[in-house]
Design a protein around this motif. Structure first.
Motif, PDB file in Angstrom:
ATOM      1  N   ARG A  66       0.832  -1.205   0.000  1.00 49.49           N
ATOM      2  CA  ARG A  66       0.000   0.000   0.000  1.00 49.49           C
ATOM      3  C   ARG A  66       0.866   1.253   0.000  1.00 49.49           C
ATOM      4  O   ARG A  66       1.855   1.337   0.735  1.00 49.49           O
ATOM      5  CB  ARG A  66      -0.892   0.067   1.231  1.00 49.49           C
ATOM      6  N   THR A  67       0.471   2.237  -0.797  1.00 53.63           N
ATOM      7  CA  THR A  67       1.083   3.557  -0.729  1.00 53.63           C
ATOM      8  C   THR A  67       0.407   4.303   0.408  1.00 53.63           C
ATOM      9  O   THR A  67      -0.828   4.306   0.507  1.00 53.63           O
ATOM     10  CB  THR A  67       0.907   4.313  -2.058  1.00 53.63           C
ATOM     11  N   LEU A  68       1.207   4.920   1.266  1.00 53.93           N
ATOM     12  CA  LEU A  68       0.689   5.593   2.456  1.00 53.93           C
ATOM     13  C   LEU A  68       0.865   7.098   2.320  1.00 53.93           C
ATOM     14  O   LEU A  68       1.904   7.649   2.672  1.00 53.93           O
ATOM     15  CB  LEU A  68       1.417   5.080   3.694  1.00 53.93           C
ATOM     16  N   PRO A  69      -0.148   7.782   1.792  1.00 52.38           N
ATOM     17  CA  PRO A  69      -0.044   9.235   1.631  1.00 52.38           C
ATOM     18  C   PRO A  69       0.160   9.916   2.979  1.00 52.38           C
ATOM     19  O   PRO A  69      -0.428   9.531   3.986  1.00 52.38           O
ATOM     20  CB  PRO A  69      -1.391   9.633   1.030  1.00 52.38           C
ATOM     21  N   GLY A  70       1.025  10.903   2.987  1.00 61.81           N
ATOM     22  CA  GLY A  70       1.259  11.670   4.205  1.00 61.81           C
ATOM     23  C   GLY A  70       2.256  11.038   5.155  1.00 61.81           C
ATOM     24  O   GLY A  70       2.586  11.624   6.181  1.00 61.81           O
TER      25      GLY A  70
END
Length: 128
Positions: A66-70
């Motif tokens: 998963r890409t974890l924005p922030g």
């Protein structure tokens, strides 16, 4: 923003000894393997095939990319350091551990489900 592994129940049951005791979506890492599982990922403990939750300190046999924005690399290192210390592991190079975990998934697309078998992490095969 980083791409990392999170706990998932997706593809659970593909192997008959799958388990999922983590909180869905929590960050996971690959903890050191105990003596019981050191030579057999299907050993009695289960740590030779599991990903360990950074929040729940529980485990799962499946993890999703998963890409974890922030979330920055520094944030990720802080969370990893806090969790491994809280669990009593003596990890001398947490930054190196974090980088190896981030590098492991850097080129994989979001949503890919991985499994851990001793020293190998691989895409779950045979899954639709």
């Amino acid at each position: 923003m980083v791409k990392a592994l999170v706990a998932t129940s997706a593809t659970q049951g593909f192997r008959d000894n799958d388990y999922h005791w983590c909180v869905e979506g929590e960050l996971v890492w690959i903890a050191p393997t105990c003596e019981k599982d050191r030579n057999d990922p299907d050993g009695g403990c289960g740590c030779g095939r599991g990903f360990a939750g950074l929040s729940s300190h529980r485990a799962t046999t499946t993890a999703m990319v998963r890409t974890l924005p922030g979330i920055t690399r520094e944030d990720y290192i802080m969370v990893l350091r806090s969790s491994v210390e809280e669990q009593g592991y003596d990890i001398a190079d947490v930054e190196g551990l974090a980088d190896s975990l981030l590098d492991l998934v850097a080129d994989l697309p979001d949503g890919v489900v991985l499994e851990h078998r001793l020293d190998y992490v691989q895409v779950r095969q045979g899954v639709p």
